[in-house]
Design an enzyme around this catalytic site. Sequence first.
Site, PDB file in Angstrom:
ATOM      1  N   HIS A 199       0.748  -0.997  -0.011  1.00 18.32           N
ATOM      2  CA  HIS A 199       0.041   0.322  -0.317  1.00 18.32           C
ATOM      3  C   HIS A 199       0.758   1.652  -0.037  1.00 18.32           C
ATOM      4  CE1 HIS A 199      -2.645   3.411   1.829  1.00 18.32           C
ATOM      5  NE2 HIS A 199      -3.519   2.591   0.494  1.00 18.32           N
ATOM      6  N   HIS A 237      -9.575   7.634  -2.246  1.00 18.27           N
ATOM      7  CA  HIS A 237      -9.425   6.198  -1.760  1.00 18.27           C
ATOM      8  C   HIS A 237     -11.265   5.824  -1.993  1.00 18.27           C
ATOM      9  CE1 HIS A 237      -6.063   6.787   0.306  1.00 18.27           C
ATOM     10  NE2 HIS A 237      -5.299   5.757   0.209  1.00 18.27           N
ATOM     11  N   ARG A 263       1.048  18.450  -6.344  1.00 17.19           N
ATOM     12  CA  ARG A 263       0.408  16.871  -6.880  1.00 17.19           C
ATOM     13  C   ARG A 263       0.920  16.150  -5.303  1.00 17.19           C
ATOM     14  NH1 ARG A 263      -1.766  12.117  -6.053  1.00 17.19           N
ATOM     15  NH2 ARG A 263      -1.721  10.387  -7.026  1.00 17.19           N
ATOM     16  N   CYS A 316       3.364  16.015 -14.171  1.00 16.85           N
ATOM     17  CA  CYS A 316       2.854  14.391 -13.597  1.00 16.85           C
ATOM     18  C   CYS A 316       2.494  13.297 -15.004  1.00 16.85           C
ATOM     19  CB  CYS A 316       0.768  15.212 -12.600  1.00 16.85           C
ATOM     20  SG  CYS A 316       0.364  12.844 -12.002  1.00 16.85           S
ATOM     21  N   TYR A 320       2.622   4.775 -12.020  1.00 15.01           N
ATOM     22  CA  TYR A 320       2.977   5.285 -13.078  1.00 15.01           C
ATOM     23  C   TYR A 320       4.053   4.335 -13.499  1.00 15.01           C
ATOM     24  CZ  TYR A 320       2.066   9.060  -9.794  1.00 15.01           C
ATOM     25  OH  TYR A 320       1.662  10.149  -8.942  1.00 15.01           O
TER      26      TYR A 320
END
Length: 749
Positions: free
Chosen positions: A153, A177, A255, A305, A456
């Site tokens: 996580h 979430h 971010r 980003c 990513y």
Amino acid sequence: MVTRSLGRLAANILRRITQCNTAEPTVHRACGLRPRHLHTSAQRRAPADATARSTVPKPSTTRSRQIRNARAVPVSFLIGGSLLASIVALSQYRPPDNPDLNNTLPTPSTDSRDPSLPRYRLADIRKHDASSSEPWVTFEDKVYNITDWVAAHPGGDVILRAAGAGIEPYWDIFTIHKAPHVREILEQYLIGYIDQADLDADGRPPAEAVEDPFVNDPDRDSRLITHTAKPRNAEPPNEELDRTFLTPNELFYIRHHMWVPAVDEAKANEHALTVELPDGETRRYTLEELKTRFPTHKVTAVLQCSGNRRNDMTRHAGKTNGLQWGVGAISNAEWEGVRLSDVLADAGLQVADATAPTQKALSAPPSNNKADANALHVQFTGLEAYGASIPLVKALDPRGDVLLAFGMNGKPLPKDHGFPLRAVVPGHVAARSVKWLSKIVISDEESTSQWQRRDYKAFGPNEGANPDWDRARSIQEMPVTSAITGVWVGDCVRKGRVPWMAVKGIDEDNAQAPSPSRIVDMAAVEKKVGFTPKSSANTSPEPAQQQQQQQQQSHCSEKTPAEPIALQGYAYSGGGRAIARVDVSLDGGRTWDQAELVDDCTPAEGQAGCFGNKSWAWKRWRYTGHLPVLSPLPSGQTPLAHSGGSDCDDEEGRRSSQSKKHCTTLIVKATDDAYNTQPESHRGIYNVRGNLATAWHRVKICPKCTDNGDGKGVVWSTGETYGCGFKKEAKEVRDAMLRQGAGPAAAGK
């Protein structure tokens, strides 16, 4: 005699069966039973002394006796007892005198949840807190063993705040979430239900209050467009995004994955950075030491980003998981700090000469006993537990300009952007430029964090919602991209609404401003482009106004004149590759022209230009031309629902005289100096994470015809503007996808 003995035996059997059939967890443990779903990977790999570390209470002597009896039940039932004895025993059976057990036994008639899963009392769940070897959490009325999830996580230790209790209060704070894909992940760790005795009338456990870790986050500029508040993720609106070459600190996009770590500004120079080498040797540097012992360098670089323009991919290709960024998850700044390569050399890192043969395919070290930089990684860790890594060769490249930065645009780093120290990796995805930097490790593997291993990355369009994360490479250098950030049409251009254009003659009647030319300050102009909110006012015309508009219809021509148009935007390519060309189309891609590239890096009077060994900054572009003659949309085609004008000069007294829409699609695409160019469609680069959404940026405009208020005719102006970063055109995109044969399933994503 025998009958009485068999009756007693049957009664004992049934008593044991009744106790072992209950779903209450302590009875399961007392009976020596373990539901098959409880055999998690963590339990399978538990060491031999796991019993000693277990938080489960040790069974009492009475319970131990029950275990032995329960294990004998199947055999005893087969070798003795008649059906009649069993019936008699059942009629005489009473539950054991155990108040705790009686209170925890669920009543089948009132508990309709899956009977194959056990029930857990809140008292037992609380024992599985952050200190437990097997942390649990609850969500609604379910219980989850998150032992394996903690390691994977994001943040790892952060989720342990909820261990032993409900996860809802934290998801109410971390609103990011609240997404279906997160619930799907959590469901993999389901082990049972909360016992009904601990549930309220609504079927949920009592609500708990938790400390808000975001309470000390800094204040943010009100102009930022917020996607999530906790953690804060926000981008500047289009009209502010590239107004200046260097993005002001307060408008630099934000971010975050968690809260902003609290650092005492008065003690910032005491902030420590630990550097660990491959042999385990460590070196510690304070911020004060970094500032005084190493040369200071400046680098002008973009941070972007990987999800920039994700909203564009969602609306034009399919559903994506992640923040639905517009075109503003990118900003440009001048960074100040020390070179990472200088610090690593001082810490004692030695690698083989770059010209020596590499050992990437061999397990043995080079003959000179120096490490091969091609096989190593630089792992960064921040104060809030975020982690990422870059290849060591990038850090050591003398032209790579990787900084340990403590300054931004001539000021100390803002709290939102890494104060007091951050990594800046020019040309790479911003996820590698770790903020609030506290530790660096030189390792033979990438960072083990979730953000490096399970985020990513990008995949093929066919790989679906569960791609093979281990097979995909982590995103490092960014591909070429561009975007339109401003559009002005017709009277908006003629009357000086374009901030970078000098317009003559508009101040001739102003005694306070005799100059025949000026540049209009957009800050003083009501926002009309980019993210313009829909007005809540009732704009329906009165009957008299409707009649007047009908009378004015004749003033609007069936086709638009070739009105002037001005566009602006940015272009950028990773890896230090410069932008060579920006192509613009005003008719949906049928014809093209080239935009003017703004020269922001040539030193001007009072300015220092750009810093760095390569082209790390963005390239702003500007374009002026004339729109093609536009015909109204075919009868019955209404792809765009009116949602408030984005006109530049919707002055009082002006009324729309237009009954039909005249629309065209503007397109921009960029090419870098290695002749990499943007893909035409997001369909070919679609991935479920919505990363690297770099297809041509399309913006549809529908110029507006309005009464000029003097009875002498009409004028055309910008009108409605749709596209990523502007107004949403979801309905139009869906209709287009259906027309192109994408099918209703894809169009509904």
